[in-house]
Design an enzyme around this catalytic site. Structure first.
Site, short mmCIF file in Angstrom:
data_model
loop_
_atom_site.label_atom_id
_atom_site.label_comp_id
_atom_site.label_asym_id
_atom_site.label_seq_id
_atom_site.Cartn_x
_atom_site.Cartn_y
_atom_site.Cartn_z
N CYS A 1 -26.06 -2.30 -9.04
CA CYS A 1 -26.04 -1.79 -7.67
C CYS A 1 -25.29 -0.45 -7.60
O CYS A 1 -24.17 -0.33 -8.09
CB CYS A 1 -25.41 -2.80 -6.73
SG CYS A 1 -25.37 -2.26 -5.00
N CYS B 1 -23.40 2.15 -2.78
CA CYS B 1 -22.26 2.91 -2.25
C CYS B 1 -22.28 4.35 -2.75
O CYS B 1 -21.94 5.28 -2.00
CB CYS B 1 -20.95 2.22 -2.61
SG CYS B 1 -20.63 2.05 -4.38
N ASP C 1 0.78 -1.23 0.00
CA ASP C 1 0.00 0.00 0.00
C ASP C 1 0.82 1.29 0.00
O ASP C 1 0.31 2.34 -0.39
CB ASP C 1 -0.96 -0.01 1.21
CG ASP C 1 -1.89 1.19 1.25
OD1 ASP C 1 -2.40 1.55 0.19
OD2 ASP C 1 -2.11 1.74 2.34
N CYS D 1 -13.71 13.05 -0.33
CA CYS D 1 -13.74 11.77 0.38
C CYS D 1 -13.47 11.98 1.87
O CYS D 1 -12.48 12.61 2.24
CB CYS D 1 -12.72 10.81 -0.22
SG CYS D 1 -12.67 9.20 0.59
N CYS E 1 -20.44 -5.47 -10.08
CA CYS E 1 -21.46 -4.97 -9.15
C CYS E 1 -22.83 -4.86 -9.82
O CYS E 1 -23.81 -4.48 -9.16
CB CYS E 1 -21.05 -3.61 -8.61
SG CYS E 1 -19.58 -3.65 -7.57
N LEU F 1 -4.42 -5.47 0.95
CA LEU F 1 -3.80 -6.05 -0.23
C LEU F 1 -2.28 -5.93 -0.15
O LEU F 1 -1.74 -4.94 0.37
CB LEU F 1 -4.29 -5.35 -1.50
CG LEU F 1 -5.79 -5.42 -1.76
CD1 LEU F 1 -6.15 -4.57 -2.98
CD2 LEU F 1 -6.25 -6.86 -1.96
N CYS G 1 -22.40 -2.07 1.35
CA CYS G 1 -22.15 -2.97 0.21
C CYS G 1 -22.75 -4.35 0.46
O CYS G 1 -22.41 -5.01 1.46
CB CYS G 1 -20.65 -3.09 -0.03
SG CYS G 1 -20.22 -4.21 -1.39
#
Length: 379
Positions: A192, A195, A135, A215, A189, A170, A249
């Site tokens: 949908c 989110c 990351d 965000c 998805c 991850l 979700c």
């Protein structure tokens, strides 16, 4: 020639090393993902991440530039789904993103990756070159995870796994071992958009595209200055990160839980009492959040966020601590404390703001105090 027989042994080694899902892809460039990331930069959706440059994007999507002789990418995932917060009480409490309830995942996962990589030569029967990523390096983790079949891209840009939902960290190991790749999943998805509809700031501007500047995770962690006034009321009681798009979700409803001890909740990290956080000095902050991702926000950033959360909660019990914060050494905290007092209202808030205005010298804080007093007069 590909060492097809190695793949299963390497994947089992990943499981034995403590990971929940292990898949393999080639070291070919992620051309589609590179193009999409460059477009997001040019559209201004990554503003605020000064390190997220076009040059970095190109490197991140080209594994063969990250390791000379790269042949494969081993993609690994580890769940951090460690349960739900405790029952609420009458004390004003905030929310912290689930990934930060336990120890810093960088430290936990990097240790395991080093052990994993160190054992690859034994399995391969020859010297092996590797480079690991968790990351924080120039590697497109999500692109690798999607192409390797770890999961698929959700419309909130998270990787959704079939077994553990999106509650996964991850990690990637680039290696010079040629391996037969796993196939990407064909799931999507569908129609949908839960989110997208649930995001209070409208940060998911279109499927698979997030406007970084809106965000809540960016605003409460990465942003070092003032949170834009028009977004503060939409942050709610989040003080570090945000899980809203994951909480709604459908894939996460049946996600397998994690038993990983390192990610179990520390103290009251899932729903911390807010008023005591305003009173932490630097030494107390460093001690409480030692080995925690929360330290990334810095003390000033966290206390700024606490002010916003207290203002949104609106509990008058927070007024004395917020009034004290009008004397904080940081103009950022003082300004957000003023905003919070304006939101809570009442004579005690008005008196604290008026008193602070007499001594305040910072122009930005003065503007916040005057705005808060104006809001009180208008109410």
């Amino acid at each position: 020639m590909q060492y097809n027989g190695l793949r299963d042994s390497i994947k089992q080694l990943g499981i034995d090393s403590g990971f929940d899902i292990v898949r393999v892809t080639t070291a070919d460039a992620f051309k589609r993902d590179e193009a999409a990331a460059l477009e997001r930069i040019r559209d201004g959706h990554m503003d605020g991440f000064t390190w997220y440059t076009e040059e970095r994007v190109r490197r991140a999507n080209r594994p063969q530039e990250l390791l000379e002789g790269a042949e494969s990418v081993i993609s690994l995932a580890l769940s951090y789904n460690t349960g739900e917060p405790g029952e609420p009480d009458d004390e004003p409490r905030g929310k912290i993103a689930r990934y930060a309830w336990g120890e810093d995942y960088h430290d936990v996962i990097k240790g395991r990756l080093r052990d994993f990589a160190a054992r690859l030569p034994e399995i391969a029967g020859r010297p092996v070159n590797t480079r690991i990523f968790v990351d924080d390096g120039p590697m497109n983790d999500r692109a690798a995870a999607a192409r390797a079949g770890i999961g698929w891209f959700g419309k909130n840009t998270n990787i959704l796994t079939q077994s553990h939902g999106s509650w996964v960290f991850l990690a990637q190991v680039i290696t010079d071992i040629p391996l037969s790749p796993d196939r990407p999943l064909k799931k999507t998805c569908g129609d949908c958009v839960l989110c997208i509809d649930a995001c209070p700031t409208g940060a998911i501007v279109t499927p698979y595209v997030i406007d970084n500047k809106r965000c809540i995770s960016y605003l409460t962690i990465e942003l070092r200055g003032s949170i834009p006034r028009e977004l503060r009321s939409q942050i709610g009681d989040w003080v570090f990160g945000c899980d809203i798009c994951q909480d709604v979700c459908p894939v996460n409803r049946k996600a397998i839980g994690s038993l990983e001890p390192a990610f179990q909740q520390r103290h009251d990290f899932a729903a911390p009492a807010l008023i005591p956080l305003l009173e932490l000095d630097q030494a107390a902050f460093s001690e409480r959040f030692r080995r925690s991702p929360i330290k990334r926000a810095k003390r000033v950033g966290l206390q700024r966020n606490v002010c916003v959360a207290l203002g949104n909660i609106g509990d008058p019990a927070a007024i004395p601590s917020l009034a004290n914060s009008l004397q904080h050494e940081s103009d950022i905290v003082r300004g957000h404390a003023a905003w919070a007092l304006g939101r809570i209202g009442g004579n005690e808030s008005r008196a604290a703001l008026a008193s602070a205005l007499e001594d305040e010298t910072d122009a930005g804080v003065i503007a916040e105090i005057e705005h808060a007093l104006g809001e009180l007069e208008a109410s």
